[in-house]
Scaffold this motif. Structure first.
Motif, short mmCIF file in Angstrom:
data_model
loop_
_atom_site.label_atom_id
_atom_site.label_comp_id
_atom_site.label_asym_id
_atom_site.label_seq_id
_atom_site.Cartn_x
_atom_site.Cartn_y
_atom_site.Cartn_z
N VAL A 154 0.85 -1.19 0.00
CA VAL A 154 0.00 0.00 0.00
C VAL A 154 0.88 1.23 0.00
O VAL A 154 2.01 1.22 0.50
CB VAL A 154 -0.96 0.04 1.22
CG1 VAL A 154 -1.94 -1.10 1.19
CG2 VAL A 154 -0.18 0.06 2.52
N ASP A 155 0.38 2.28 -0.62
CA ASP A 155 1.00 3.60 -0.49
C ASP A 155 -0.10 4.65 -0.52
O ASP A 155 -1.28 4.30 -0.66
CB ASP A 155 2.06 3.84 -1.56
CG ASP A 155 1.50 3.87 -2.96
OD1 ASP A 155 1.17 4.96 -3.44
OD2 ASP A 155 1.37 2.79 -3.60
N PHE A 156 0.28 5.92 -0.43
CA PHE A 156 -0.71 6.93 -0.05
C PHE A 156 -0.72 8.12 -1.01
O PHE A 156 0.27 8.43 -1.67
CB PHE A 156 -0.42 7.41 1.38
CG PHE A 156 -0.25 6.28 2.34
CD1 PHE A 156 -1.36 5.60 2.83
CD2 PHE A 156 1.01 5.85 2.72
CE1 PHE A 156 -1.21 4.53 3.69
CE2 PHE A 156 1.17 4.79 3.59
CZ PHE A 156 0.06 4.12 4.07
N PHE A 157 -1.89 8.78 -1.07
CA PHE A 157 -2.06 9.98 -1.88
C PHE A 157 -1.94 11.22 -0.99
O PHE A 157 -2.49 11.25 0.12
CB PHE A 157 -3.44 9.98 -2.55
CG PHE A 157 -3.59 8.95 -3.63
CD1 PHE A 157 -3.05 9.15 -4.89
CD2 PHE A 157 -4.30 7.78 -3.39
CE1 PHE A 157 -3.20 8.20 -5.89
CE2 PHE A 157 -4.46 6.83 -4.38
CZ PHE A 157 -3.91 7.04 -5.64
N PRO A 158 -1.29 12.27 -1.51
CA PRO A 158 -1.21 13.52 -0.76
C PRO A 158 -2.47 14.35 -0.96
O PRO A 158 -3.24 14.11 -1.89
CB PRO A 158 0.00 14.22 -1.39
CG PRO A 158 -0.09 13.80 -2.83
CD PRO A 158 -0.59 12.37 -2.81
N PRO A 159 -2.70 15.34 -0.11
CA PRO A 159 -3.79 16.28 -0.37
C PRO A 159 -3.41 17.19 -1.54
O PRO A 159 -2.23 17.43 -1.81
CB PRO A 159 -3.92 17.07 0.93
CG PRO A 159 -2.54 17.00 1.53
CD PRO A 159 -1.97 15.67 1.14
N ARG A 166 2.93 20.21 5.59
CA ARG A 166 3.11 19.95 7.02
C ARG A 166 1.80 20.22 7.77
O ARG A 166 1.16 21.24 7.56
CB ARG A 166 4.24 20.80 7.56
CG ARG A 166 4.63 20.46 9.01
CD ARG A 166 5.89 21.17 9.45
NE ARG A 166 7.07 20.54 8.83
CZ ARG A 166 7.83 21.14 7.91
NH1 ARG A 166 7.52 22.36 7.50
NH2 ARG A 166 8.87 20.52 7.40
N GLY A 167 1.44 19.29 8.63
CA GLY A 167 0.22 19.45 9.41
C GLY A 167 -1.04 18.97 8.72
O GLY A 167 -2.13 19.03 9.29
N LEU A 168 -0.93 18.48 7.46
CA LEU A 168 -2.09 17.97 6.74
C LEU A 168 -2.20 16.46 6.94
O LEU A 168 -1.55 15.89 7.80
CB LEU A 168 -1.98 18.33 5.25
CG LEU A 168 -1.91 19.84 4.95
CD1 LEU A 168 -1.72 20.08 3.46
CD2 LEU A 168 -3.17 20.54 5.44
N ASN A 169 -3.02 15.82 6.13
CA ASN A 169 -3.19 14.37 6.24
C ASN A 169 -3.34 13.78 4.85
O ASN A 169 -3.40 14.51 3.85
CB ASN A 169 -4.40 14.02 7.12
CG ASN A 169 -4.19 12.73 7.89
OD1 ASN A 169 -3.50 11.82 7.44
ND2 ASN A 169 -4.78 12.65 9.08
N PHE A 170 -3.42 12.47 4.78
CA PHE A 170 -3.55 11.79 3.50
C PHE A 170 -4.89 12.12 2.85
O PHE A 170 -5.87 12.50 3.50
CB PHE A 170 -3.46 10.28 3.68
CG PHE A 170 -2.16 9.81 4.26
CD1 PHE A 170 -0.97 9.93 3.56
CD2 PHE A 170 -2.13 9.23 5.53
CE1 PHE A 170 0.23 9.49 4.09
CE2 PHE A 170 -0.93 8.79 6.08
CZ PHE A 170 0.25 8.92 5.36
N ALA A 171 -4.93 11.98 1.52
CA ALA A 171 -6.19 12.11 0.78
C ALA A 171 -6.78 10.75 0.45
O ALA A 171 -7.95 10.65 0.10
CB ALA A 171 -5.96 12.91 -0.51
N GLY A 172 -5.98 9.70 0.53
CA GLY A 172 -6.43 8.35 0.21
C GLY A 172 -5.25 7.42 0.10
O GLY A 172 -4.12 7.75 0.47
N PHE A 173 -5.51 6.22 -0.47
CA PHE A 173 -4.42 5.25 -0.59
C PHE A 173 -4.70 4.32 -1.76
O PHE A 173 -5.81 4.25 -2.30
CB PHE A 173 -4.25 4.45 0.70
CG PHE A 173 -5.38 3.52 1.04
CD1 PHE A 173 -5.30 2.16 0.74
CD2 PHE A 173 -6.53 3.99 1.66
CE1 PHE A 173 -6.33 1.30 1.05
CE2 PHE A 173 -7.57 3.14 1.98
CZ PHE A 173 -7.48 1.78 1.67
#
Length: 499
Positions: free
Chosen positions: A78-83, A124-131
């Motif tokens: 698995v890997d992740f999408f940024p906002p 910085r300080g944000l979160n993932f958008a998905g994966f």
């Protein structure tokens, strides 16, 4: 190397152990969410991220060396999408292991920003958008992308030899109503770490929106047909106008049954070319898709549907002539209810689109009886992502629908349609001589009807010519083939839109 070692700093273990963690944990979270007023995430992306376009956003990739499970010799990665771009809603992601549950902390340094000029500090300080999930479906030596969760409640999957096309959603609320559509979001996921021999991946999701909260369990089984088993429990905060279950979203711009408005060298451009429904009474229905001039909503009432799907039946490169986008490789998606869904309707929404970049087709199940606010509503289904072995009726099926004026007719305002039926060899025999049963609603007058054996394809062609009485209203046409007293084809159900 474990998830925690490669994904950056992680929160400590939660008190819940993996052995005790199950669907009921997520369901309790959903119930508590529904008991409280909705709280919209207060996140504003910086302009550098918000102003990204499709190409620049997808240049930002998660670094391979930071991918969880990369060095653990597990079947899945698995890997992740940024906002960024349209994806501004934060998504919390957790890993479930034998030791417990950990949250994956967002780390902007785990992303490669390509040629974009985005400052990693802006994340910085944000979160993932998905994966996304990877698994070796095309080659034993390479893990291919087989599933993504990205944006609202959207997810889409791939089987062997497929390319991304249509999407599924967790839930649709008030689609195409004048009050406006509500888009629920998956706000948190729990991914169960697989064992080395596992061929399935289990994912839990928590959904939230102004009028609904929901718990979901997804079981992903990649393969020639990639399968997603979905178990869901919904809680409504308030009443809704329309509840769309197991929604599918696709794109139709033009094709054999609808010519392009502007010159285009391609014969067709679409991710799906029809809606297929296996009704509760065992009837099969095929509704060709269109890009209408105005919003077009149609529905098919039934009890306990066997299945429905947005399908891509045209499978030759010559059908599209697009070596880049390869529409012939886009999957069909077939929804198969588990248990009985009761009375309701499959609804099809077709939205005018100026180009092929918009998903303008939506199909979903609408139950006749909506759950009461705060009450649990359980249902389950399976989604098949298909290409080489699409779910099809047992008899003759509609291979294509052609629209236009035949060469034998002078312009008289009439409309000509040709429907090709193909199927099992014994039903394509010229000796069969099937009869067509055709019905046209009160706004149309059938002028000509002809059935011939299509020697070029081996199937049957039904040719129709009809007059539309009121150009401002649609005409609904149905046709099926019979041999003696036996039905041998699915029902072709066509809407001729207002002129």
């Amino acid at each position: 190397m474990g998830f925690a070692c490669v994904a950056g700093a992680l929160l400590g273990f939660l008190s819940t152990s993996a052995s005790a963690f199950d669907f009921e944990d997520i369901a309790q979270r959903a119930r508590r969410l529904a008991d409280d007023p909705y709280k919209k995430p207060d996140v504003v992306l910086p302009p550098e991220l918000r102003n990204l376009n499709y190409e620049s956003y997808h240049q930002i990739r998660y670094k391979p060396e930071r991918m969880p499970w990369r060095n653990a010799k597990l079947p899945f990665e698995v890997d992740f999408f940024p906002p960024g771009w349209h994806f501004d809603q934060p998504v919390k992601i957790n890993e479930v292991t034998a030791q417990g549950v950990r949250e994956v902390r967002f780390d902007q340094d785990a992303f490669d920003f390509g040629t974009t000029k985005v400052d990693p500090g802006k994340l910085r300080g944000l979160n993932f958008a998905g994966f996304r999930v990877r698994y070796p479906v095309n080659s034993a030596t390479r893990k291919d992308e087989v599933l993504t969760f990205l944006g609202a409640s959207y997810f889409r999957a791939l089987g062997k030899g497929q390319r991304y096309g249509l999407s599924a959603r967790g839930l649709a609320i008030d689609t195409a109503l004048a009050t406006g559509e509500e888009f629920p979001h998956f706000v948190e996921f729990w991914v169960l770490r697989p064992q080395a021999s596992d061929k399935q991946l289990v994912i839990y999701g928590l959904l939230d929106s102004p009028r609904a909260a929901g718990a979901y369990r997804f079981v992903l089984t990649p393969g020639i047909d990639t399968v997603m088993d979905v178990t869901a429990r919904l809680y409504l905060r308030n009443t809704v106008g329309k509840l769309g279950l197991a929604p599918l979203t696709s794109m139709f711009y033009f094709g054999r049954g609808q010519h392009p408005v502007e010159d285009d060298f391609r014969p067709a451009v679409h991710d799906s070319d029809g809606l297929s429904i296996h009704m509760g009474n065992d009837e099969w229905i095929w509704r060709p898709l269109s890009d209408p001039k105005r919003l077009l909503i149609t529905s098919f009432s039934t009890t306990n549907p066997v299945g429905f799907g947005l399908m891509q039946r045209q499978r030759d490169f010559a059908d599209y002539e697009d070596p880049v986008l390869r529409y012939e490789l886009r999957p069909s998606a077939w929804v198969e209810p588990k248990a009985q869904w009761g009375a309701g309707r499959v609804e099809l929404v077709q939205i005018p689109s100026p180009d092929e970049t918009n998903d303008n087709i939506v199909a979903y199940w609408v139950p006749d009886r909506l759950p009461a606010p705060k009450a649990a509503y359980d249902y389950a289904y399976r989604v098949w992502w298909q290409k080489d072995k699409d779910t099809q009726p047992p008899g003759l099926r509609v291979a294509q629908t052609l629209y236009g004026r035949g060469y034998t007719h002078a312009p008289d305002g009439s409309v000509s349609l040709a429907v090709d039926f193909e199927g099992p060899p014994d039903m394509e025999s010229p000796e069969l001589k099937p009869e067509a049963q055709v019905s046209v609603d009160a706004n149309g007058k059938l002028l000509e009807q002809q059935m011939i054996h299509n020697d070029a394809t081996g199937g049957w062609r039904l040719s129709l010519r009809l007059q539309r009485l009121d150009a401002g209203k649609p005409v609904e046409i149905r046709a099926s083939l019979r041999s003696g007293n036996k039905g041998i084809s699915e029902t072709w159900s066509y809407i001729l839109p207002p002129d």
